[in-house]
Scaffold this motif. Structure first.
Motif, short mmCIF file in Angstrom:
data_model
loop_
_atom_site.label_atom_id
_atom_site.label_comp_id
_atom_site.label_asym_id
_atom_site.label_seq_id
_atom_site.Cartn_x
_atom_site.Cartn_y
_atom_site.Cartn_z
N HIS A 187 0.84 -1.21 0.00
CA HIS A 187 0.00 0.00 0.00
C HIS A 187 0.87 1.26 0.00
CE1 HIS A 187 -3.87 -2.07 0.60
NE2 HIS A 187 -3.10 -2.98 1.14
N GLU A 228 -4.40 2.91 4.95
CA GLU A 228 -5.03 2.18 3.85
C GLU A 228 -4.95 0.67 4.10
OE1 GLU A 228 -3.49 1.81 -0.53
OE2 GLU A 228 -4.50 3.75 -0.29
N THR A 229 -3.83 0.20 4.64
CA THR A 229 -3.67 -1.23 4.93
C THR A 229 -4.58 -1.65 6.08
OG1 THR A 229 -1.34 -0.96 4.29
CG2 THR A 229 -1.97 -3.05 5.31
#
Length: 86
Positions: free
Chosen positions: A16, A31-32
């Motif tokens: 990511h 985001e991960t």
């Protein structure tokens, strides 16, 4: 009280956009975490290296795992989003 059950699926922050030595990895780490949460939980894995990050928000069912040699450092206050104001 029993410990929470975390799914065994692994989500790598490097997939990511997170990179050791980058100025700010907060977006990629978040985001991960969000991807793991959307999948029902799992392990967010940070490999060996030094990573700078601004604020992140953890999610239920997600285990943030730092591999041996991984260091997660928060950004200096003067670089925080919004600055040093509360």
């Amino acid at each position: 009280m029993p410990l929470p059950v975390v799914a065994e699926k692994v989500f790598k922050v490097t997939e990511h956009g997170v990179a050791a030595g980058a100025d700010d990895n907060a977006h990629g780490i978040q985001e991960t975490i969000d991807a793991a949460a959307a999948a029902g939980g799992g392990v967010v894995e940070v490999p060996a290296g030094e990573y700078l990050s601004g604020p992140i928000k953890m999610a239920s069912g997600v285990n943030l795992h730092l591999d041996a040699g991984a260091v997660l450092k928060m950004l200096p206050m003067d670089k925080y989003p919004g600055g040093t104001r509360n």
